[in-house]
Design a protein around this motif. Structure first.
Motif, PDB file in Angstrom:
ATOM      1  N   ASN A 104     -34.566 -24.624 -37.474  1.00 36.63           N
ATOM      2  CA  ASN A 104     -33.114 -24.533 -37.605  1.00 36.63           C
ATOM      3  C   ASN A 104     -32.526 -23.398 -36.774  1.00 36.63           C
ATOM      4  OD1 ASN A 104     -33.139 -26.708 -39.315  1.00 36.63           O
ATOM      5  ND2 ASN A 104     -32.767 -25.553 -41.185  1.00 36.63           N
ATOM      6  N   LEU A 105     -33.244 -22.284 -36.638  1.00 38.67           N
ATOM      7  CA  LEU A 105     -32.757 -21.188 -35.803  1.00 38.67           C
ATOM      8  C   LEU A 105     -32.712 -21.595 -34.334  1.00 38.67           C
ATOM      9  CD1 LEU A 105     -34.444 -18.024 -37.380  1.00 38.67           C
ATOM     10  CD2 LEU A 105     -32.054 -18.722 -37.546  1.00 38.67           C
ATOM     11  N   ALA A 106     -33.713 -22.366 -33.893  1.00 35.72           N
ATOM     12  CA  ALA A 106     -33.701 -22.859 -32.510  1.00 35.72           C
ATOM     13  C   ALA A 106     -32.511 -23.794 -32.293  1.00 35.72           C
ATOM     14  CB  ALA A 106     -35.009 -23.571 -32.196  1.00 35.72           C
ATOM     15  N   ALA A 107     -32.251 -24.660 -33.283  1.00 30.62           N
ATOM     16  CA  ALA A 107     -31.112 -25.579 -33.198  1.00 30.62           C
ATOM     17  C   ALA A 107     -29.798 -24.815 -33.230  1.00 30.62           C
ATOM     18  CB  ALA A 107     -31.169 -26.590 -34.336  1.00 30.62           C
ATOM     19  N   LEU A 108     -29.746 -23.750 -34.019  1.00 26.42           N
ATOM     20  CA  LEU A 108     -28.539 -22.930 -34.122  1.00 26.42           C
ATOM     21  C   LEU A 108     -28.259 -22.225 -32.797  1.00 26.42           C
ATOM     22  CD1 LEU A 108     -26.257 -21.626 -35.727  1.00 26.42           C
ATOM     23  CD2 LEU A 108     -27.910 -19.980 -36.641  1.00 26.42           C
ATOM     24  N   GLU A 109     -29.299 -21.709 -32.163  1.00 24.64           N
ATOM     25  CA  GLU A 109     -29.114 -21.065 -30.852  1.00 24.64           C
ATOM     26  C   GLU A 109     -28.561 -22.069 -29.837  1.00 24.64           C
ATOM     27  OE1 GLU A 109     -31.632 -18.788 -27.311  1.00 24.64           O
ATOM     28  OE2 GLU A 109     -32.633 -19.318 -29.189  1.00 24.64           O
ATOM     29  N   ALA A 110     -29.100 -23.285 -29.849  1.00 20.69           N
ATOM     30  CA  ALA A 110     -28.620 -24.325 -28.934  1.00 20.69           C
ATOM     31  C   ALA A 110     -27.144 -24.635 -29.175  1.00 20.69           C
ATOM     32  CB  ALA A 110     -29.468 -25.581 -29.092  1.00 20.69           C
ATOM     33  N   GLN A 111     -26.741 -24.646 -30.466  1.00 17.14           N
ATOM     34  CA  GLN A 111     -25.336 -24.916 -30.789  1.00 17.14           C
ATOM     35  C   GLN A 111     -24.438 -23.792 -30.300  1.00 17.14           C
ATOM     36  OE1 GLN A 111     -24.271 -27.767 -32.101  1.00 17.14           O
ATOM     37  NE2 GLN A 111     -22.139 -27.114 -31.952  1.00 17.14           N
ATOM     38  N   LEU A 112     -24.878 -22.554 -30.457  1.00 22.85           N
ATOM     39  CA  LEU A 112     -24.102 -21.412 -29.983  1.00 22.85           C
ATOM     40  C   LEU A 112     -23.936 -21.461 -28.467  1.00 22.85           C
ATOM     41  CD1 LEU A 112     -25.683 -18.682 -32.263  1.00 22.85           C
ATOM     42  CD2 LEU A 112     -23.243 -19.246 -32.212  1.00 22.85           C
ATOM     43  N   ILE A 113     -24.987 -21.872 -27.757  1.00 20.73           N
ATOM     44  CA  ILE A 113     -24.903 -21.987 -26.300  1.00 20.73           C
ATOM     45  C   ILE A 113     -23.872 -23.043 -25.906  1.00 20.73           C
ATOM     46  CG2 ILE A 113     -26.195 -22.734 -24.240  1.00 20.73           C
ATOM     47  CD1 ILE A 113     -28.665 -21.332 -25.496  1.00 20.73           C
ATOM     48  N   LEU A 114     -23.817 -24.148 -26.665  1.00 24.09           N
ATOM     49  CA  LEU A 114     -22.798 -25.172 -26.400  1.00 24.09           C
ATOM     50  C   LEU A 114     -21.390 -24.602 -26.533  1.00 24.09           C
ATOM     51  CD1 LEU A 114     -24.158 -28.351 -28.259  1.00 24.09           C
ATOM     52  CD2 LEU A 114     -23.894 -28.051 -25.792  1.00 24.09           C
ATOM     53  N   MET A 115     -21.229 -23.618 -27.393  1.00 23.95           N
ATOM     54  CA  MET A 115     -19.914 -23.040 -27.649  1.00 23.95           C
ATOM     55  C   MET A 115     -19.398 -22.192 -26.492  1.00 23.95           C
ATOM     56  SD  MET A 115     -20.591 -22.193 -31.704  1.00 23.95           S
ATOM     57  CE  MET A 115     -19.317 -20.939 -31.827  1.00 23.95           C
ATOM     58  N   ARG A 116     -20.221 -22.035 -25.434  1.00 26.56           N
ATOM     59  CA  ARG A 116     -19.744 -21.343 -24.234  1.00 26.56           C
ATOM     60  C   ARG A 116     -18.729 -22.201 -23.467  1.00 26.56           C
ATOM     61  NH1 ARG A 116     -25.727 -19.531 -22.113  1.00 26.56           N
ATOM     62  NH2 ARG A 116     -25.804 -17.406 -23.002  1.00 26.56           N
ATOM     63  N   GLY A 117     -18.842 -23.500 -23.598  1.00 28.70           N
ATOM     64  CA  GLY A 117     -17.983 -24.399 -22.843  1.00 28.70           C
ATOM     65  C   GLY A 117     -16.514 -24.204 -23.160  1.00 28.70           C
ATOM     66  N   ALA A 118     -15.673 -24.167 -22.125  1.00 32.61           N
ATOM     67  CA  ALA A 118     -14.242 -23.918 -22.325  1.00 32.61           C
ATOM     68  C   ALA A 118     -13.593 -24.965 -23.217  1.00 32.61           C
ATOM     69  CB  ALA A 118     -13.536 -23.870 -20.968  1.00 32.61           C
ATOM     70  N   GLU A 119     -14.164 -26.181 -23.223  1.00 36.21           N
ATOM     71  CA  GLU A 119     -13.592 -27.250 -24.042  1.00 36.21           C
ATOM     72  C   GLU A 119     -14.095 -27.204 -25.479  1.00 36.21           C
ATOM     73  OE1 GLU A 119     -17.514 -28.685 -22.538  1.00 36.21           O
ATOM     74  OE2 GLU A 119     -15.829 -27.521 -21.754  1.00 36.21           O
ATOM     75  N   ARG A 120     -14.982 -26.265 -25.789  1.00 42.75           N
ATOM     76  CA  ARG A 120     -15.575 -26.196 -27.122  1.00 42.75           C
ATOM     77  C   ARG A 120     -14.882 -25.185 -28.030  1.00 42.75           C
ATOM     78  NH1 ARG A 120     -17.093 -30.155 -25.921  1.00 42.75           N
ATOM     79  NH2 ARG A 120     -15.921 -30.564 -27.811  1.00 42.75           N
ATOM     80  N   TYR A 121     -13.906 -24.449 -27.514  1.00 45.33           N
ATOM     81  CA  TYR A 121     -13.186 -23.519 -28.376  1.00 45.33           C
ATOM     82  C   TYR A 121     -11.723 -23.484 -27.965  1.00 45.33           C
ATOM     83  CZ  TYR A 121     -13.591 -20.156 -24.481  1.00 45.33           C
ATOM     84  OH  TYR A 121     -13.525 -19.544 -23.261  1.00 45.33           O
ATOM     85  N   LYS A 122     -10.865 -23.089 -28.916  1.00 47.84           N
ATOM     86  CA  LYS A 122      -9.437 -22.964 -28.650  1.00 47.84           C
ATOM     87  C   LYS A 122      -8.880 -21.856 -29.530  1.00 47.84           C
ATOM     88  CE  LYS A 122      -8.187 -26.595 -31.975  1.00 47.84           C
ATOM     89  NZ  LYS A 122      -7.499 -27.887 -32.179  1.00 47.84           N
ATOM     90  N   PHE A 123      -7.726 -21.356 -29.146  1.00 48.52           N
ATOM     91  CA  PHE A 123      -7.073 -20.286 -29.882  1.00 48.52           C
ATOM     92  C   PHE A 123      -5.788 -20.820 -30.519  1.00 48.52           C
ATOM     93  CE2 PHE A 123      -9.370 -18.313 -26.385  1.00 48.52           C
ATOM     94  CZ  PHE A 123     -10.145 -17.382 -27.059  1.00 48.52           C
ATOM     95  N   THR A 124      -5.432 -20.256 -31.637  1.00 49.90           N
ATOM     96  CA  THR A 124      -4.172 -20.602 -32.275  1.00 49.90           C
ATOM     97  C   THR A 124      -3.460 -19.316 -32.652  1.00 49.90           C
ATOM     98  OG1 THR A 124      -3.149 -21.991 -33.971  1.00 49.90           O
ATOM     99  CG2 THR A 124      -5.069 -20.727 -34.641  1.00 49.90           C
TER     100      THR A 124
END
Length: 587
Positions: free
Chosen positions: A293-313
């Protein structure tokens, strides 16, 4: 006496519980076990009074906004007269630059649009459609005349169907304008001679805003800084986007590093960390699963680098809420929304937040919030829930990296007086009931606030089936709102009612989340709360079942906040059951 309850099916060591979802995409939680393995079998309870399903019809949210905002003048509900406590703000602004051009923007809260019953006139007024009536009328729109194949001209105006006749949205603008007038006059009286431009927020921008006390206000801003609450959701000011990105990226890279190091250490020698595994996941047997699960969690965090994966409000977003961030979706489809308070926090808080939210979006974990790190319930959830609990991973990663988890976990410092020095049956049972009371109130607050947001949307779009539709349907009797029908429209009266009840529950949750002293005393009363916020319990209370102990605790807390209807017990039961959480109230 044995209490059989549905439990989460046993999983293979280290495997996370699979999360099914309902029609609204919300994960269905496995039920919380009522008694930890070390809790004793409870005694047969003495008879208790039957609880009636009665709830007060409305809890108006009154009082001034209590946060220090020097450029915002706050008003009481329905009032346009400035309170004495707000005058110093106006004096300071008026005298700091007497000739500056100021922009005054008035606001009102949506509940101020509700008419008193005696002010409502049905005669001569266009009758509004609600519930099944609006559904039936809309259904006629689709009906074809058999002779000429043309649609019948019976279409329902969307605004007409949206609310009953007991409100006046135009009054919001009147109240907002009158408040601006009052502030303008007071500024002049305090010596300000410059131009003062008065505005009022768009009416639609005042609807769906749960922060009623904040909305009852007038902002006083220099012309160059003046803003108006948006009618629709906006992103962060473009001039601040780059700084916000840097703050987010710094925290994200720190989270990736921490999870990577924790994964490496656990994989290299998991026997060294057996105590941490037992503390945060209930058993050391889940080592392989946690490594995965930690390996999967790291992979998910890396995906969150993508500009389309986060937004501000912004704070002006009516759905911004009070949290730091929110994850929606899983894997490559997950999007995290960063809220304003995230940017104001220090790096440790931002890191923990991203790690927490990433566990929600990791497909192999799909974590739930069975217990937050500050919840007493964290000590009572069962192992199958710990492996799927978001904050269990936050605390475990911190522990492996030698960070101070004690400082992070601010659990209430409860005191238990008059009990045996060695934890026994009675003490552990009372501790459990305090923990489940806090959890039950927390879940109820969360879902009532989510229901408010959903109803605010459904007011123009109509009810759609899903999680919050089911909540409203199950608890409509206790909430005193119209039972929803797919395609019908919640009334503004119902929306304000839910907001008022949620506000009361939040006050109750805030109370139980603080430090509690439980004192065993000789008394005729089962349970009482004295002036020092001490719970005093007698011997008869300690003989009650866990279900009845929990009821007594909740009823006593409700009484502190004027929540006199015992039907709130049923409301908690309805909502927690819809959330998939089993409590002693389910017996």
């Amino acid at each position: 006496m044995h209490f059989p309850h549905p439990h989460t099916p046993a999983t293979e060591p280290g495997k996370a519980v699979a999360n099914n979802t309902n029609g609204n995409g919300r994960a269905l939680k496995p039920p919380v076990q009522l008694f930890s393995s070390y809790l004793p079998i409870p005694h047969i309870p003495p008879p208790v009074p039957v609880i009636q399903r009665v709830v007060d019809t409305q809890y108006p949210i009154s009082g001034l906004h209590d946060e220090n905002e020097p450029d915002r003048v706050f008003f009481e509900r329905g009032e346009v007269t400035i309170e004495n406590t707000e005058i110093p703000k106006i004096t300071t602004i008026a005298t700091s630059d007497t000739e500056a051009k100021l922009v005054l923007t008035g606001y009102a809260s949506e509940d101020e649009a509700l008419k008193k019953e005696e002010d409502t006139e049905e005669s001569g007024a266009k009758r509004k459609l609600t519930g099944e009536e609006s559904v039936k009328k809309r259904a006629k729109v689709e009906k074809k005349d058999s002779s000429d194949d043309e649609e019948e001209d019976v279409a329902v105006d969307e605004e007409e169907a949206a609310d009953p006749e007991t409100y006046d949205l135009e009054s919001l603008k009147t109240i907002a304008d009158d408040r601006s007038e009052a502030v303008e006059h007071e500024l002049t009286m305090k010596g300000h001679t410059g131009e003062k431009e008065k505005k009022s927020a768009n009416i639609n921008g005042m609807l769906g805003r749960s922060d009623y006390r904040l909305m009852r206000s007038v902002t006083i801003e220099p012309e160059e800084e003046a803003t108006v609450e948006p009618e629709t959701v906006e992103l962060v000011d473009p001039s601040k986007i780059e700084a916000a990105k840097r703050i987010y990226e710094e925290a994200l890279e720190a989270a990736i590093t921490d999870v990577h190091l924790a994964h490496e250490r656990l994989q290299a020698n998991h026997h060294t960390y057996q105590e941490a595994l037992r503390q945060y996941f209930g058993t050391a047997d889940v080592a392989e699963g946690v490594i995965h699960n930690l390996a999967a969690l790291e992979a998910q965090l890396i995906l969150m680098r993508g500009a389309e994966r986060y937004k501000f409000t912004t704070a002006k977003d009516p759905k911004a809420g009070t949290g730091l961030a929110k994850n929606e979706g899983f894997g490559a489809e997950a999007i995290i929304t960063i809220r304003p308070r995230f940017l104001e926090k220090g790096l440790p808080d931002r890191l923990d937040t991203l790690l927490h939210e990433a566990t929600h979006g990791t497909p192999d974990i799909k974590s739930e919030d069975y217990a937050y790190m500050d919840d007493r319930m964290l000590d009572f959830i069962i192992n199958e829930e710990k492996i799927a609990n978001a904050d269990s991973y936050v605390l475990f990663v911190r522990s492996l990296l030698g960070k101070d988890t004690i400082a992070v976990r601010q659990v209430a410092a409860d005191q238990y007086e008059g009990f045996e020095s060695t934890p026994g049956e009675q003490l552990m049972a009372v501790k459990y009931c305090v923990a489940i009371a806090e959890k039950s109130l927390g879940v109820t607050v969360q879902d009532l606030e989510g229901l408010y947001d959903r109803m605010s949307t459904a007011r123009t779009e109509g009810w759609k089936t899903g999680y919050y539709f089911d909540i409203a349907k199950a608890a409509s009797e206790e909430l005193k709102i119209t039972e929803p029908v797919e395609g019908s429209y919640p009334t503004l009266n119902d929306i304000v009612q839910v907001r008022g009840v949620a506000n009361k529950f939040r006050a109750a949750k805030r109370f139980i989340s603080g430090d509690v002293t439980v004192r065993k005393v000789t008394s005729d009363s089962l349970l009482s709360i004295n002036d020092d916020d001490v719970f005093e319990v007698n011997a008869a209370f300690l003989e009650l079942s866990r279900k009845d102990q929990l009821k007594e605790i909740l009823i006593e807390i409700f009484d502190l906040y004027g929540m006199t209807g015992n039907g709130y017990i049923f409301m908690i039961q309805d909502i927690t059951e819809e959330a998939g959480i089993t409590t002693p109230l389910s017996d």
